[in-house]
Design an enzyme around this catalytic site. Sequence first.
Site, PDB file in Angstrom:
ATOM      1  N   LYS A  26      -2.884   6.404   1.262  1.00  0.00           N
ATOM      2  CA  LYS A  26      -2.631   7.013   2.571  1.00  0.00           C
ATOM      3  C   LYS A  26      -1.733   8.240   2.415  1.00  0.00           C
ATOM      4  O   LYS A  26      -0.615   8.287   2.915  1.00  0.00           O
ATOM      5  CB  LYS A  26      -2.035   5.972   3.531  1.00  0.00           C
ATOM      6  CG  LYS A  26      -3.109   5.350   4.444  1.00  0.00           C
ATOM      7  CD  LYS A  26      -2.533   4.348   5.395  1.00  0.00           C
ATOM      8  CE  LYS A  26      -3.055   4.448   6.804  1.00  0.00           C
ATOM      9  NZ  LYS A  26      -4.491   4.281   6.996  1.00  0.00           N
ATOM     10  N   GLU A  69     -16.606   6.283   4.315  1.00  0.00           N
ATOM     11  CA  GLU A  69     -15.903   5.755   5.490  1.00  0.00           C
ATOM     12  C   GLU A  69     -15.779   6.829   6.560  1.00  0.00           C
ATOM     13  O   GLU A  69     -16.245   7.958   6.397  1.00  0.00           O
ATOM     14  CB  GLU A  69     -14.530   5.194   5.110  1.00  0.00           C
ATOM     15  CG  GLU A  69     -13.590   6.206   4.518  1.00  0.00           C
ATOM     16  CD  GLU A  69     -12.196   5.632   4.291  1.00  0.00           C
ATOM     17  OE1 GLU A  69     -11.686   4.916   5.160  1.00  0.00           O
ATOM     18  OE2 GLU A  69     -11.620   5.920   3.221  1.00  0.00           O
ATOM     19  N   ARG A 105       0.831  -1.206   0.000  1.00  0.00           N
ATOM     20  CA  ARG A 105       0.000   0.000   0.000  1.00  0.00           C
ATOM     21  C   ARG A 105       0.863   1.252   0.000  1.00  0.00           C
ATOM     22  O   ARG A 105       0.535   2.241  -0.668  1.00  0.00           O
ATOM     23  CB  ARG A 105      -0.948  -0.034   1.200  1.00  0.00           C
ATOM     24  CG  ARG A 105      -1.998   1.058   1.149  1.00  0.00           C
ATOM     25  CD  ARG A 105      -3.082   0.849   2.178  1.00  0.00           C
ATOM     26  NE  ARG A 105      -2.560   0.923   3.529  1.00  0.00           N
ATOM     27  CZ  ARG A 105      -3.256   0.589   4.618  1.00  0.00           C
ATOM     28  NH1 ARG A 105      -4.487   0.136   4.521  1.00  0.00           N
ATOM     29  NH2 ARG A 105      -2.719   0.696   5.818  1.00  0.00           N
TER      30      ARG A 105
END
Length: 359
Positions: free
Chosen positions: A206, A242, A105
């Site tokens: 992220k 989210e 990620r």
Amino acid sequence: MRPSPALQAISESAVQSHEADEKHGDAMNWDELEFGVIPTDYMYIMKCSNGDNFSQGHLAPYGKIELSPFSGILNYGQGVLEGLKAIRTKDGRVQLFRPQENALRMKMSAERLCMPSPSTHQFLDALKQTVLANKRWVPPEGKGALYIRPLLIGSGPVLGLGPAPEYTFLIFATPVGNYHKRGSTMNLYIENEVRRATPGGTGGVKSITNYSPVFEVVTKARAKGFTDVLFLDAATGKNIEEVSSCNIFFVKDNVILTPRTSGTVLPGVTRKSIIEIARDRNYMVEERDVPLEDVLAADEVFCTGTAVEVTAVASITHQDKRIEYRTGEETVFHKLRVVLKEIQTGVVEDKMGWTVLID
Ligand SMILES: *Cc1c(COP(=O)(O)O)cnc(C)c1O
């Protein structure tokens, strides 16, 4: 703690201050751990020029870093982060949960922000070195975890808008308590004005730039007694995406439902693991758009993330309407949470091959 060979380059003064905190470490009250910054002993640092690959990193005493005021991270927000935990097992060993997923990620996030990233091997090796060097800060079994923060930043100076000439990869860590000890359920507020992520933006990675834009609404919601904010999609304002730093699931008639991750929702490792555990136990899991009607109709709601683990959502408030959900040990998510926890803490055999023992 005896320094490993990799630590032998540590300076005399660092070793002295390390011995000084050892007393503090022994006096640590593991029952009062929260989610805050407690300095630990070492951090990992690796640098690379733009256009090159990362090569040689090293451990250093935990402390401040020096940055040019013109650095890419400070001026243009060129940075990505990761978060994972090292957990002490029942027999006193220390293990990581799916760290390859964090390595992959970070690579994906770095590509989106035009940054070079460490290889999976470099990432995992750095992680292990950092955890081993800070092993005395991994709380005893059941008391919490060592939260590990890998960070990749554009550290070189840059003025014209563009990628920085130099990058720094850091890993540092701090002990944190169990989320469940502190209250254990969440009360969420649906945000109607501010959006966390937009199609084509960076919500699915992220990126450091995703977080401070939600501080204002999260702070306001907390002042009203809510735990956190639930964001709607930017394109229609009709679907749930989210929470500010965790994913969300809904359960209706034993069917598990969660927003799909197609660019505006962060693909959480905990999310993915819960889906895999649920499917393995023959639950039906749907990853799709989740309109507000499904929020109103749900029996149970829960959030997932490294920090919150699997946490019950007791209520969701939308405008003036507050909807309450089933919580407690008879819920579907509680069963899934127990399975995940048992794998993470080494209580059951890890048939999935998810855990990595580091000593
Ligand atoms: C990190 C993060 C999550 C959770 O991901 P995990 O890998 O499960 O920790 C969810 N949403 C956002 C916005 C995040 O930053």
